[in-house]
Design a protein around this motif. Structure first.
Motif, short mmCIF file in Angstrom:
data_model
loop_
_atom_site.label_atom_id
_atom_site.label_comp_id
_atom_site.label_asym_id
_atom_site.label_seq_id
_atom_site.Cartn_x
_atom_site.Cartn_y
_atom_site.Cartn_z
N ALA A 1 0.84 -1.14 -0.14
CA ALA A 1 0.10 -0.05 0.00
C ALA A 1 0.71 1.16 0.00
N ALA A 2 1.94 1.16 0.72
CA ALA A 2 2.88 2.29 0.73
C ALA A 2 3.56 2.69 -0.45
N CYS A 3 3.99 1.68 -1.09
CA CYS A 3 4.54 1.73 -2.11
C CYS A 3 3.85 2.28 -3.31
N LYS A 4 2.41 1.93 -3.43
CA LYS A 4 1.40 2.38 -4.41
C LYS A 4 1.28 3.81 -4.07
N LYS A 5 1.20 4.17 -2.83
CA LYS A 5 0.82 5.71 -2.62
C LYS A 5 2.10 6.47 -3.10
N ALA A 6 3.17 6.06 -2.67
CA ALA A 6 4.39 6.79 -2.85
C ALA A 6 4.82 6.98 -4.34
N ASN A 7 4.34 5.78 -5.10
CA ASN A 7 4.83 5.92 -6.49
C ASN A 7 3.78 6.28 -7.41
N ASP A 8 2.50 6.14 -7.05
CA ASP A 8 1.26 6.68 -7.73
C ASP A 8 1.27 5.54 -8.72
N SER A 9 1.35 4.33 -8.56
CA SER A 9 1.73 3.42 -9.62
C SER A 9 0.20 2.92 -10.10
N GLY A 10 -0.86 3.30 -9.47
CA GLY A 10 -2.01 2.87 -10.15
C GLY A 10 -2.69 1.84 -9.48
N ALA A 11 -4.07 1.47 -9.87
CA ALA A 11 -4.69 0.57 -9.39
C ALA A 11 -4.55 -0.94 -9.92
N ASP A 12 -4.66 -1.90 -9.22
CA ASP A 12 -4.45 -3.36 -9.91
C ASP A 12 -5.73 -3.52 -10.23
#
Lengths: 687, 279
Positions: free
Chosen positions: B21-32
C-alpha cells in the motif's frame, strides 16, 4: 513480348498485397492500443515472434549480402558477379524488415533518437542498433548505383559510388561480422532464462558462422524461387558453387556446436530424450546436417533436387534456430509458454510480403539481374495501339486494381482479427467476481443473541427501484449479493451494516481502498483474512477443494442457503469431524488464564489463542508481540489499540508495563500508538 | 557515496501488505485491475504493483521486488542507459529516453521487471528504491520499509545491513538458514534476505551463479574494436593478395603462346575455388 498471363506471378503478387493489407490494419491498432492487445507477449516472455523471426532471422537471412560481396569483391571470383546485385538487394530488404519489425516491436519507437545521444557501450543491443543503422546505410550506398544508373543527372554520383565499392564492401563485411555475432551476444545476458542446449558463451561465433552458411543458402534459395516465379533458368553453376561452400561452413558449425556441448559437459541434455533434446536434434538436422549432406550429393544422383531441398531446409532450420534461441529455449526454464497471437503472426508475414513486393518491383524496373524479366502480368494488351499510336487504355482490371483489391480484402481480414483479439485476448481476464446485485433483506437478531440473520425479501428490478424502496421497518435493509466463485454461488453481503459498523460514510475507503489503494473492489478475504489464512486453524480453500465434487459445495457447511455465509451460520466443525472436541468442551489452559468455554471462533481467538500466543511470543524474544495485537486482525483500527482493549475488557498494555518494557527496554509500537494523538485510521509506523 | 540496501527478515513478515500500500501511494503506480493475460494473478508483481507479498513454504510471507543488483543485467542490457545504477545503489529508470525494447525484462535473472503492456506509450515498471524522493531529501527511507509494522524489512547502508544479517543468524543459529540471499548472488544485490525457510521458490532461483550477469557479454563487447579492425585488415590483405595473383597470372598468360592459355585459366580457377571455400 509474351502475352500469356503468368499466373504464378499474378497469384503471388495478389497474395503479397493481401498480407500487406492485413498487416497495415493490425499495425495501426498496435500503435493506438498498445502491445498488450495485439500480441501474446507477457512480462515473462517479453520478446516473441517479432524479435525471433523478423529481427533475428531477418538479419541472418540478409547475410547473403556480405558473403556474396566478399566472394566477388574480396576473393574476386568473377563468375558470381551476376548475382551480387540480387544478393545486395536481398540483404538491404532483409535489414529493412529488421527495422520495420523493430519499429513495431519497440514500445516507444519515437524515442529512437536517444540511441545517438545515450551510448551504453556495455549493451549488446546498443551494438546491434548501431550495426543495423550503419550497415543499412552501407547497403543502401552499395545498391544505389543500380537505382541511379539510368538517370543522366546522377552519373557523377554513380561513378563516385562505383569507385568506393571496395571500401564500402569491406566496411559492410566488418559491420556484418560484428552484427551477426552481436545478435548472439544479446542472449549472453539471458543465462538464467535459457535451456543449456542453446545457451553457450560461444553464441556470438555460432551466430556468425551459421549466418554465413545461411546467407549462402538464402542467396541460392532466392535465385531458385525468383527463377521459378519468372519462369527462367536458375544460375545453376553459381548456385552449386555456393551450396558446396555452404556445406563446408555447415560442417564447421555442427562440429563447433557439438564440440562446445561436450567441452562444457552439457551434452547429456541432448541425449536425455526430452522434448528439448528432440527439438535440438530436429533443429540440427534441418539447419545443418541434412543440408550439408544434400549439398554434397553429386549431380548425377539428383543433385539439383538435393540442392533445392538443401537450400530450403537450411533456411528453415536456421529460422527455427533463431526462434529457439530467442524464445522456445526460454520456456524450458521460465515455464511460461508463448504462442504468438494471430495478429502478431500476420504483422510478421505482412512485413515479409511487403518487402517481397519491393524486391519484385526493383527486379522488374532496375537492372538487378543480368536480364530484366518480362512483365507478362502487367498488360494483357498493349496500352497504346502500335499502328495509330492512339491510347487505348490499360485493361479494365490492371495490376493496380488487382493489388488494391487484394490489399482491401486483406485489410478486412485484419479488422476481423483485430476485433477478435481486442474483444477476447486484449481485455483483462474475466473477473472472477461478478458484479454484485442489489437486494433487499430483512434483518432479525439471532435467538442466541450472537449476530443477525438475513432474509432475502426481493431483488429490485432496477437500481432506481432499489434506491426508492420505502424502508419503514428499520430491520429492512439494502444488501448486496456478491458472487463468490464466479459459479453463481452468491454471498449475501449486508452493505449497510458493514458501513454502519465501520463508521458511516467516511468508512468507504476501508473496503474500497484497503490494502490495495485505488483497487476497485476489495475482496472479503482482505478483511476476513482468517477465512483464508494459512496459519488459521481452519483452511477454507482446502475445504472448498475437498468438496468441489459435491453439487453445491457451499451448502455442505453453510447449510442455510439464504443465510449469510459466515462462521456463525455454518455447521460446526465436529458435525463432520467427529473425533475432535465438540463445542462446550472444557479446555484446560496452562498458566493463570481461565479454564473456560470457547463457544465460538471469536471467543476462542480472543480468550485463548491470543493469550497463549502473547506469552509464547514474548518468551521467544519477539520485540513486539505480533499475533496478540488487536490490530493484527482488526487492521482498519490501527491506532485504536488501547481503546479496543478497553472495550473488550482487556488489560491495556500500559497496565502491564513490566511484561513488555522489562524485556524490551523501549516503548512498544502499541504504546506509541496509544500515546499518539492521531485519530482512528491513521497509520502509526515504527521508525 | 554510501551504498544503501534493504534487508528483509522473512521470519518477521506477517504478510500485512502495508508495504504494498505504501509503495503504491508513494509511487502513484495505479490500481490493480483484474488480472490481465500477462499476469498470473492481480496480486502478483505487475506494472501497478512494484512490490508484493508471496507465499513461501511453511506459511511464511516473502516480500518481492527489484533486487537492485550491484552490477545489474538490466542496466547492461539497456541500449540507452535508461536503467542505471545510481551511486546510492538503486537501479533507477528514466522513461524519457526509454525505447521500450524490453531487453531489460529479458536480462533480469530474477524476473522482477514489469512492462505497461496495456499502454500505447509503455514504460518499464519496477521498484526504484524511492530513489528520487530520497535524493531530494523528501524521504529518509523508502515508503515500504517505513510502513512495515514489524520491521521485517529495513533500510540502511548495505555493509551495515549485511553485518546485521550475519549478527541475527549468529545470534540464533537454529532459527535461520545460514545464508544471506543477495550477498553473493549475481555479484551481490542491494536487496538482501534472511530466512528460516528456503527461498528457492520465492524468487531466488537455485541456478544463480555468483558471476554478475553482464560479465560474459562485456567480455565479448570489449573485443568489438579489435574484431572490426582485424576483419577489415584481413579483407584488405586478402583482396590485395588475390588481385596481385590475378595480375601476375594475366601477365604470364599474355607472354606465353595462345595454345597454353587454357591450362593457365584452369589452374587459376582451381586456386580461386580453394580460396573461396577455405575462407
Amino acid at each position: 513480348m509474351n502475352t500469356a498471363v503468368n499466373n504464378r506471378l499474378l497469384v503471388t503478387k495478389a497474395a503479397l498485397w493481401f498480407f500487406v493489407g492485413v498487416a497495415t490494419v493490425i499495425a495501426v491498432v498496435r500503435f493506438t492500443l498498445g502491445l498488450g492487445v495485439t500480441t501474446a507477449l507477457t512480462d515473462f516472455t517479453p520478446w516473441g515472434m517479432w524479435i525471433g523471426f523478423d529481427v533475428l532471422s531477418g538479419v541472418a537471412l540478409a547475410a547473403g549480402g556480405f558473403v556474396i560481396a566478399a566472394t566477388v569483391h574480396i576473393f574476386r571470383l568473377e563468375r558470381y558477379h551476376g548475382i551480387v546485385r540480387a544478393a545486395i538487394l536481398t540483404a538491404f530488404l532483409g535489414y529493412l524488415a529488421v527495422i520495420i519489425g523493430l519499429m513495431v516491436d519497440l514500445g516507444r519507437p519515437w524515442n529512437l533518437w536517444s540511441v545517438f545521444f545515450n551510448w551504453n557501450l556495455h549493451s549488446p543491443l546498443f551494438e546491434v542498433a548501431m550495426c543495423v543503422i550503419l550497415y543499412t546505410a552501407v547497403l543502401a550506398l552499395e545498391f544505389a548505383p543500380v537505382g541511379l544508373e539510368s538517370f543522366r543527372w546522377a552519373q557523377p554520383a554513380v561513378r563516385l559510388l562505383r569507385k568506393l565499392t571496395l571500401p564500402l564492401v569491406i566496411t559492410g563485411i566488418c559491420l556484418s561480422t560484428l552484427h551477426q555475432s552481436s545478435l548472439g551476444t544479446l542472449f549472453l545476458l539471458s543465462e538464467g532464462r535459457m535451456h543449456p542446449l542453446w545457451y553457450t558463451p560461444l553464441l556470438p561465433p555460432l551466430f556468425l558462422i551459421s549466418a554465413i552458411a545461411l546467407g549462402l543458402g538464402m542467396v541460392s534459395l532466392e535465385g531458385l524461387v525468383s527463377s521459378w516465379l519468372y519462369k527462367r533458368e536458375p544460375e545453376w553453376p553459381q548456385i552449386s558453387g555456393l551450396t558446396r561452400a555452404a556445406s563446408i561452413v555447415l560442417g564447421l558449425y555442427v562440429g563447433l556446436r557439438i564440440g562446445d556441448l561436450i567441452w562444457r559437459g552439457q551434452i547429456g541434455w541432448a541425449l536425455d530424450g526430452s522434448w528439448y533434446a528432440t527439438l535440438f536434434w530436429i533443429e540440427m538436422a534441418l539447419s545443418a546436417i541434412v543440408p550439408a549432406v544434400l549439398f554434397r550429393l553429386p549431380e548425377r544422383h539428383g543433385g539439383r533436387w538435393a540442392v533445392r531441398w538443401g537450400a530450403f531446409l537450411t533456411v528453415a532450420g536456421f529460422v527455427l534456430n533463431r526462434v529457439n534461441v530467442g524464445g522456445i529455449s526460454h520456456i524450458a526454464i521460465t515455464g511460461e509458454a508463448y504462442v504468438p497471437a494471430l495478429t502478431e503472426l500476420f504483422i510478421s508475414i505482412g512485413i515479409v510480403a511487403g518487402l517481397g513486393l519491393i524486391f519484385l518491383f526493383f527486379v522488374e524496373n532496375l537492372n538487378v539481374w543480368e536480364k530484366r524479366p518480362e512483365r507478362p502480368d502487367r498488360f494483357t494488351r498493349p496500352a497504346v495501339d502500335p499502328i495509330s499510336s492512339q491510347f487505348i487504355g490499360s485493361p479494365w482490371f490492371g495490376s493496380g486494381q488487382r493489388a488494391a483489391l487484394a490489399w482491401a480484402v486483406g485489410a478486412v481480414l485484419g479488422l476481423i482479427l483485430v476485433e477478435a483479439q481486442v474483444s477476447q485476448r486484449g481485455q483483462p481476464r474475466a473477473n472472477p467476481v461478478r458484479s454484485p446485485r442489489n437486494v433487499v433483506v430483512e434483518v432479525t437478531p439471532r435467538l442466541d443473541g450472537k449476530g443477525h440473520e438475513f432474509d432475502w425479501i426481493h431483488q429490485p428490478a432496477t437500481l432506481a427501484s432499489f434506491t426508492n424502496t420505502e424502508v419503514e421497518n428499520p430491520s429492512i435493509q439494502k444488501a448486496v449479493l456478491i458472487d463468490s466463485g464466479g459459479a453463481g454461488r452468491f454471498v449475501l453481503f449486508a452493505h449497510a451494516a458493514h458501513q454502519k459498523r465501520l463508521g458511516g460514510e467516511a468508512s468507504c475507503g476501508q473496503c474500497h481502498h484497503r490494502n490495495v489503494p485505488l483497487d476497485r473492489g476489495t475482496s472479503c478475504v482482505r478483511c476476513h483474512r482468517d477465512m483464508y489464512r494459512l496459519t488459521d486453524t481452519f483452511d477454507h480453500a482446502r475445504h472448498v477443494t475437498a468438496h468441489r465434487v459435491d453439487k453445491d459445495p457451499c451448502v455442505v457447511c453453510h447449510a442455510d442457503r439464504a443465510a449469510a455465509k459466515n462462521r456463525s451460520g455454518s455447521k460446526s466443525c465436529d458435525s463432520c469431524h467427529k473425533p475432535i472436541a465438540p463445542l462446550l468442551t472444557k479446555v484446560k489452559v496452562k498458566g493463570t488464564y481461565p479454564i473456560g468455554v470457547a463457544p465460538g471462533y471469536k471467543q476462542a481467538l480472543h480468550s485463548l489463542c491470543i493469550h497463549c500466543h502473547r506469552e509464547h511470543e514474548l518468551a521467544e524474544g519477539f520485540k513486539e508481540p505480533v499475533l496478540s495485537r488487536c490490530t493484527t486482525c482488526h487492521r482498519d483500527q490501527f491506532g485504536n489499540e488501547t481503546e479496543m482493549r478497553v472495550q473488550a475488557g482487556w488489560p491495556s498494555p500500559t497496565e502491564q508495563p513490566l511484561d513488555i518494557q522489562a524485556r524490551l527496554g523501549s516503548p512498544t509500537a502499541i504504546e506509541r500508538a496509544s500515546k499518539s494523538s492521531a485519530g482512528p485510521g491513521t497509520k502509526v509506523t515504527p521508525q | 557515496m554510501k551504498s544503501f540496501a534493504i534487508l528483509t527478515d522473512v521470519t518477521k513478515c506477517i504478510g500485512c501488505e502495508d508495504c504494498v500500500a505504501a509503495c503504491k501511494k508513494a509511487n502513484d503506480s495505479g490500481a490493480d485491475d483484474a488480472p490481465w493475460k500477462w499476469q498470473s494473478e492481480a496480486t502478483g508483481l505487475s506494472s501497478t504493483r512494484w512490490t508484493t507479498i508471496e507465499r513461501a513454504p511453511e506459511g511464511r510471507f516473502v516480500r518481492v521486488h527489484c533486487r537492485h543488483c550491484l552490477d545489474p543485467g538490466c542496466a547492461a542490457a539497456c541500449p540507452v542507459s535508461a536503467l542505471k545504477v545510481t551511486a546510492e545503489g538503486a537501479v533507477a529508470y528514466d522513461p524519457s529516453i526509454c525505447l521500450g525494447c524490453r531487453y531489460c525484462l529479458m536480462a533480469c535473472p530474477f524476473v522482477m521487471t514489469r512492462y505497461e503492456w496495456e499502454s500505447a506509450n509503455p514504460r518499464v515498471r519496477k521498484c526504484i528504491l524511492c530513489y528520487e524522493e530520497i535524493k531530494a531529501g523528501r524521504m529518509k527511507q523508502p515508503a515500504c520499509t517505513k510502513a512495515c509494522p514489524t520491521e521485517a524489512t529495513i533500510f540502511g547502508e548495505r555493509k551495515a545491513l549485511l553485518a546485521e544479517a550475519h549478527r541475527r543468524i549468529d545470534a540464533e543459529p537454529g532459527k535461520y538458514i545460514d545464508h544471506v540471499w543477495g550477498e553473493h548472488e549475481v555479484g551481490g544485490t542491494s536487496v538482501i534476505y534472511i530466512s528460516d525457510v528456503d527461498l528457492t521458490a520465492a524468487g531466488w532461483p537455485a541456478r544463480l551463479s555468483e558471476r554478475p550477469v553482464p560479465e560474459l557479454a562485456t567480455r565479448v563487447l570489449n573485443t568489438v574494436p579489435a574484431t572490426f579492425l582485424t576483419v577489415g585488415a584481413a579483407m584488405v590483405g586478402i583482396n590485395w593478395v588475390v588481385k596481385r595473383r590475378q595480375t601476375i597470372a594475366a601477365e604470364t598468360a599474355k607472354q606465353i603462346n595462345t595454345h597454353a592459355e587454357g591450362e593457365v585459366d584452369a589452374a587459376e580457377t582451381d586456386s580461386e575455388r580453394t580460396n573461396g571455400e577455405g575462407s
